[in-house]
Design a protein around this motif. Sequence first.
Motif, PDB file in Angstrom:
ATOM      1  N   ARG A  23     -12.275  19.602 -27.599  1.00  0.00           N
ATOM      2  CA  ARG A  23     -12.584  19.005 -28.902  1.00  0.00           C
ATOM      3  C   ARG A  23     -13.130  17.584 -28.820  1.00  0.00           C
ATOM      4  O   ARG A  23     -13.839  17.140 -29.710  1.00  0.00           O
ATOM      5  N   SER A  24     -12.758  16.858 -27.781  1.00  0.00           N
ATOM      6  CA  SER A  24     -13.207  15.467 -27.714  1.00  0.00           C
ATOM      7  C   SER A  24     -13.193  14.992 -26.274  1.00  0.00           C
ATOM      8  O   SER A  24     -12.538  15.582 -25.405  1.00  0.00           O
ATOM      9  N   THR A  25     -13.908  13.897 -26.027  1.00  0.00           N
ATOM     10  CA  THR A  25     -13.933  13.318 -24.688  1.00  0.00           C
ATOM     11  C   THR A  25     -12.538  12.882 -24.254  1.00  0.00           C
ATOM     12  O   THR A  25     -12.128  13.118 -23.114  1.00  0.00           O
ATOM     13  N   LEU A  26     -11.804  12.257 -25.170  1.00  0.00           N
ATOM     14  CA  LEU A  26     -10.453  11.784 -24.823  1.00  0.00           C
ATOM     15  C   LEU A  26      -9.544  12.945 -24.442  1.00  0.00           C
ATOM     16  O   LEU A  26      -8.789  12.868 -23.459  1.00  0.00           O
ATOM     17  N   GLU A  27      -9.621  14.021 -25.206  1.00  0.00           N
ATOM     18  CA  GLU A  27      -8.809  15.200 -24.887  1.00  0.00           C
ATOM     19  C   GLU A  27      -9.141  15.744 -23.505  1.00  0.00           C
ATOM     20  O   GLU A  27      -8.245  16.081 -22.720  1.00  0.00           O
ATOM     21  N   ILE A  28     -10.425  15.807 -23.191  1.00  0.00           N
ATOM     22  CA  ILE A  28     -10.850  16.304 -21.877  1.00  0.00           C
ATOM     23  C   ILE A  28     -10.330  15.395 -20.772  1.00  0.00           C
ATOM     24  O   ILE A  28      -9.783  15.855 -19.761  1.00  0.00           O
ATOM     25  N   LEU A  29     -10.487  14.099 -20.946  1.00  0.00           N
ATOM     26  CA  LEU A  29     -10.049  13.138 -19.928  1.00  0.00           C
ATOM     27  C   LEU A  29      -8.548  13.222 -19.675  1.00  0.00           C
ATOM     28  O   LEU A  29      -8.090  13.073 -18.543  1.00  0.00           O
ATOM     29  N   LEU A  30      -7.781  13.464 -20.730  1.00  0.00           N
ATOM     30  CA  LEU A  30      -6.329  13.456 -20.606  1.00  0.00           C
ATOM     31  C   LEU A  30      -5.747  14.802 -20.170  1.00  0.00           C
ATOM     32  O   LEU A  30      -4.696  14.831 -19.525  1.00  0.00           O
ATOM     33  N   THR A  31      -6.401  15.905 -20.533  1.00  0.00           N
ATOM     34  CA  THR A  31      -5.737  17.215 -20.384  1.00  0.00           C
ATOM     35  C   THR A  31      -6.447  18.209 -19.479  1.00  0.00           C
ATOM     36  O   THR A  31      -5.864  19.247 -19.159  1.00  0.00           O
ATOM     37  N   SER A  32      -7.678  17.960 -19.078  1.00  0.00           N
ATOM     38  CA  SER A  32      -8.416  18.961 -18.298  1.00  0.00           C
ATOM     39  C   SER A  32      -8.027  18.897 -16.823  1.00  0.00           C
ATOM     40  O   SER A  32      -8.430  17.987 -16.094  1.00  0.00           O
ATOM     41  N   SER A  33      -7.245  19.877 -16.367  1.00  0.00           N
ATOM     42  CA  SER A  33      -6.845  19.903 -14.961  1.00  0.00           C
ATOM     43  C   SER A  33      -8.050  20.104 -14.049  1.00  0.00           C
ATOM     44  O   SER A  33      -8.094  19.576 -12.935  1.00  0.00           O
ATOM     45  N   GLY A  34      -9.033  20.859 -14.530  1.00  0.00           N
ATOM     46  CA  GLY A  34     -10.250  21.052 -13.737  1.00  0.00           C
ATOM     47  C   GLY A  34     -10.984  19.744 -13.508  1.00  0.00           C
ATOM     48  O   GLY A  34     -11.420  19.446 -12.393  1.00  0.00           O
ATOM     49  N   LEU A  35     -11.100  18.942 -14.574  1.00  0.00           N
ATOM     50  CA  LEU A  35     -11.757  17.639 -14.448  1.00  0.00           C
ATOM     51  C   LEU A  35     -10.972  16.727 -13.503  1.00  0.00           C
ATOM     52  O   LEU A  35     -11.563  16.031 -12.671  1.00  0.00           O
ATOM     53  N   HIS A  36      -9.664  16.725 -13.633  1.00  0.00           N
ATOM     54  CA  HIS A  36      -8.835  15.884 -12.763  1.00  0.00           C
ATOM     55  C   HIS A  36      -9.029  16.266 -11.295  1.00  0.00           C
ATOM     56  O   HIS A  36      -9.162  15.393 -10.425  1.00  0.00           O
ATOM     57  N   ALA A  37      -9.051  17.587 -11.031  1.00  0.00           N
ATOM     58  CA  ALA A  37      -9.212  18.050  -9.648  1.00  0.00           C
ATOM     59  C   ALA A  37     -10.585  17.680  -9.093  1.00  0.00           C
ATOM     60  O   ALA A  37     -10.708  17.254  -7.937  1.00  0.00           O
ATOM     61  N   ILE A  38     -11.618  17.837  -9.909  1.00  0.00           N
ATOM     62  CA  ILE A  38     -12.974  17.538  -9.441  1.00  0.00           C
ATOM     63  C   ILE A  38     -13.147  16.037  -9.207  1.00  0.00           C
ATOM     64  O   ILE A  38     -13.765  15.611  -8.219  1.00  0.00           O
ATOM     65  N   THR A  39     -12.587  15.225 -10.102  1.00  0.00           N
ATOM     66  CA  THR A  39     -12.694  13.768  -9.936  1.00  0.00           C
ATOM     67  C   THR A  39     -11.968  13.323  -8.668  1.00  0.00           C
ATOM     68  O   THR A  39     -12.486  12.499  -7.893  1.00  0.00           O
TER      69      THR A  39
END
Length: 219
Positions: A23-39
């Motif tokens: 829903r939002s950039t903030l939500e993705i940054l805080l909750t996306s495990s895929g994004l966290h793993a890739i970063t």
Amino acid sequence: MHYILKALSEDVQAIKDRDPAARSTLEILLTSSGLHAITAYRIAHVLHKKKYYLSARVISTLARFLTGIEIHPGATIGKRLVIDHGSGVVIGETTEIGDDCLLYQGVTLGGNGRSKGKRHPTLGNNVMVGCGAKVLGPFRIGDNVKVAANAVVLSEIPDNCTAVGAPARIAKRNGVKVTQDLDQVHIPDPVAAEFARQNERITELEGKLEEYKKQETIK
């Protein structure tokens, strides 16, 4: 640092484009495990290239603990990779992934236990690998390929194909159906198909048995 931030921005936008639940950039940054793993991978990969191998592995191990996604820092991953849900995803050391790819939970990009050196697969651009699928060995998956859920890919798949089954076979090539076009959910069940064949055979034999009984009765 500029590379990491630029990649992070592109990865966030890719999730927005591909995940209807985002829903939002903030939500993705805080909750996306895929994004966290890739970063975490991108940071570890920089360290790995500089031969800080231990530091790179420590970061990747922490990321695995926190996200359930295991990406070896030696893997080569292109731009805008999206790992949707992500639990159980494993990406091996010599894996190469192109741009704009999509992986679902339970995907393994692994080795076959026989190869040395280059042991893991190479994915082209815009490849989708469905949940639970396994791609095992040092071969190429072409551009714009879809690998169905729970497929087991053991050999090269050309560009613009859909692969299904275990072992995987091509269901669609260059827009032409080889069998039926499938997404990551709708794959044929070989066990159900075999049961259907056996049931048809039993019905046929029962019919012949009834005919035989009638002939015996007439005699």
